[in-house]
Design an enzyme around this catalytic site. Structure first.
Site, PDB file in Angstrom:
ATOM      1  N   GLY A   1       0.770  -1.244   0.000  1.00  0.00           N
ATOM      2  CA  GLY A   1       0.000   0.000   0.000  1.00  0.00           C
ATOM      3  C   GLY A   1       0.800   1.293   0.000  1.00  0.00           C
ATOM      4  O   GLY A   1       0.300   2.320   0.462  1.00  0.00           O
TER       5      GLY A   1
ATOM      6  N   ASN B   1       1.490   3.083  -2.589  1.00  0.00           N
ATOM      7  CA  ASN B   1       0.759   4.015  -3.473  1.00  0.00           C
ATOM      8  C   ASN B   1      -0.491   4.559  -2.784  1.00  0.00           C
ATOM      9  O   ASN B   1      -0.832   5.730  -2.955  1.00  0.00           O
ATOM     10  CB  ASN B   1       0.386   3.338  -4.790  1.00  0.00           C
TER      11      ASN B   1
ATOM     12  N   LEU C   1     -10.592  -7.176 -12.617  1.00  0.00           N
ATOM     13  CA  LEU C   1     -12.025  -6.913 -12.444  1.00  0.00           C
ATOM     14  C   LEU C   1     -12.799  -7.354 -13.688  1.00  0.00           C
ATOM     15  O   LEU C   1     -12.299  -7.241 -14.817  1.00  0.00           O
ATOM     16  CB  LEU C   1     -12.241  -5.424 -12.183  1.00  0.00           C
TER      17      LEU C   1
ATOM     18  N   GLU D   1       6.438   6.024  -9.467  1.00  0.00           N
ATOM     19  CA  GLU D   1       4.999   5.735  -9.363  1.00  0.00           C
ATOM     20  C   GLU D   1       4.357   6.749  -8.428  1.00  0.00           C
ATOM     21  O   GLU D   1       3.296   7.307  -8.708  1.00  0.00           O
ATOM     22  CB  GLU D   1       4.768   4.325  -8.795  1.00  0.00           C
TER      23      GLU D   1
ATOM     24  N   HIS E   1       0.941   0.696 -13.113  1.00  0.00           N
ATOM     25  CA  HIS E   1       1.648  -0.548 -13.435  1.00  0.00           C
ATOM     26  C   HIS E   1       3.150  -0.258 -13.548  1.00  0.00           C
ATOM     27  O   HIS E   1       3.551   0.740 -14.156  1.00  0.00           O
ATOM     28  CB  HIS E   1       1.117  -1.114 -14.761  1.00  0.00           C
TER      29      HIS E   1
HETATM   30  C1  GRF Z   1       3.403  -1.229  -7.526  1.00  0.00           C
HETATM   31  O1  GRF Z   1       4.640  -1.443  -8.168  1.00  0.00           O
HETATM   32  C2  GRF Z   1       2.294  -1.114  -8.536  1.00  0.00           C
HETATM   33  O2  GRF Z   1       2.688  -0.515  -9.719  1.00  0.00           O
HETATM   34  C3  GRF Z   1       1.963  -2.561  -8.795  1.00  0.00           C
HETATM   35  O3  GRF Z   1       2.087  -3.177  -7.533  1.00  0.00           O
HETATM   36  C4  GRF Z   1       2.979  -2.435  -6.712  1.00  0.00           C
HETATM   37  C5  GRF Z   1       2.198  -2.054  -5.504  1.00  0.00           C
HETATM   38  O4  GRF Z   1       2.955  -1.394  -4.565  1.00  0.00           O
HETATM   39  N1  GRF Z   1       0.686  -2.686  -9.430  1.00  0.00           N
HETATM   40  P1  GRF Z   1       2.249  -0.749  -3.310  1.00  0.00           P
HETATM   41  O5  GRF Z   1       1.347  -1.810  -2.687  1.00  0.00           O
HETATM   42  O6  GRF Z   1       1.472   0.453  -3.748  1.00  0.00           O
HETATM   43  O7  GRF Z   1       3.380  -0.398  -2.386  1.00  0.00           O
END
Ligand code: GRF
Length: 194
Positions: free
Chosen positions: A20, A22, A98, A179, A114
């Site tokens: 989590g 992000n 989904l 990201e 991604h």
């Molecule tokens: C990230 O690299 C995202 O791009 C991918 O999974 C990872 C998730 O990281 N889909 P986090 O859970 O947000 O730390």
């Protein structure tokens, strides 16, 4: 689905399966004065997801639904999304695909991040595959979600250089940093015209 008028922030839900970072980053950005969104709901398929901790920390409602029955997960999620008047969904490390039916309910309002320069390296183990192929660059992509894996329209991308002797861990860290940079930018950009 309800649309908001005026200066009110758009209510978003974030779907997670893991650590989590992000989600945490989006929550922090949501507090900024110019942010167009607020995180009102966290949904997970995994009761052990580390990212669920941000629910308590920031007093954001969380819901965990088992995924062993996909129909059940999607039905319960839709109920919660409607109940909480959610206008927009961000997938952030959500490791499930989904269904068309679910997406139909939130047409054009689900995005994902991604860790590759899509359309290259859809799916898992992106960093390992990029290194195996001796790519010079990798990066990340924010894109709309459709029912095919990592295939919706691209919204924003950022790239990083892969150095000699780059490790998967090193590349993962580097990509995660960008990201966190582009996800809130992409989201605010979309919500400006919402
Ligand atoms: C990230 O690299 C995202 O791009 C991918 O999974 C990872 C998730 O990281 N889909 P986090 O859970 O947000 O730390």
């Amino acid at each position: 689905m309800e649309k908001l008028i005026g200066n009110k922030k758009i209510k978003i839900a974030v779907f997670i399966s893991g650590k989590g970072s992000n989600l945490k980053n989006l929550i922090h950005h949501s507090y900024k004065k110019n942010s167009k969104f607020e995180v009102n709901l966290i949904i997970s398929n995994n009761s052990k997801a580390k990212g669920l901790i941000y629910s308590e920390k920031h007093k954001i409602k969380k819901k965990i639904f088992k995924y062993s029955d996909k129909k059940f997960f999607e039905k319960k999620s839709l109920e919660e999304l409607k109940k909480n008047k959610i206008n927009f969904i961000c997938l952030a490390g959500f490791m499930k695909i989904l269904s068309k039916n679910f997406i139909k309910n939130f047409k054009g309002t689900i995005i994902n991040i991604h860790p590759s320069l899509l359309p290259k390296y859809k799916g898992l183990n992106t960093h390992q595959r990029a290194l195996n192929n001796k790519e010079k660059y990798s990066g990340c992509t924010v894109h709309y979600v459709n029912s095919k894996l990592d295939s919706g329209k691209i919204i924003l991308q950022k790239k990083v250089k892969i150095k000699k002797n780059e490790t998967v861990k090193g590349l993962e860290k580097k990509v995660l940093k960008i990201e966190h940079n582009i996800y809130p930018i992409a989201l605010n950009k979309i919500l400006t015209n919402f």
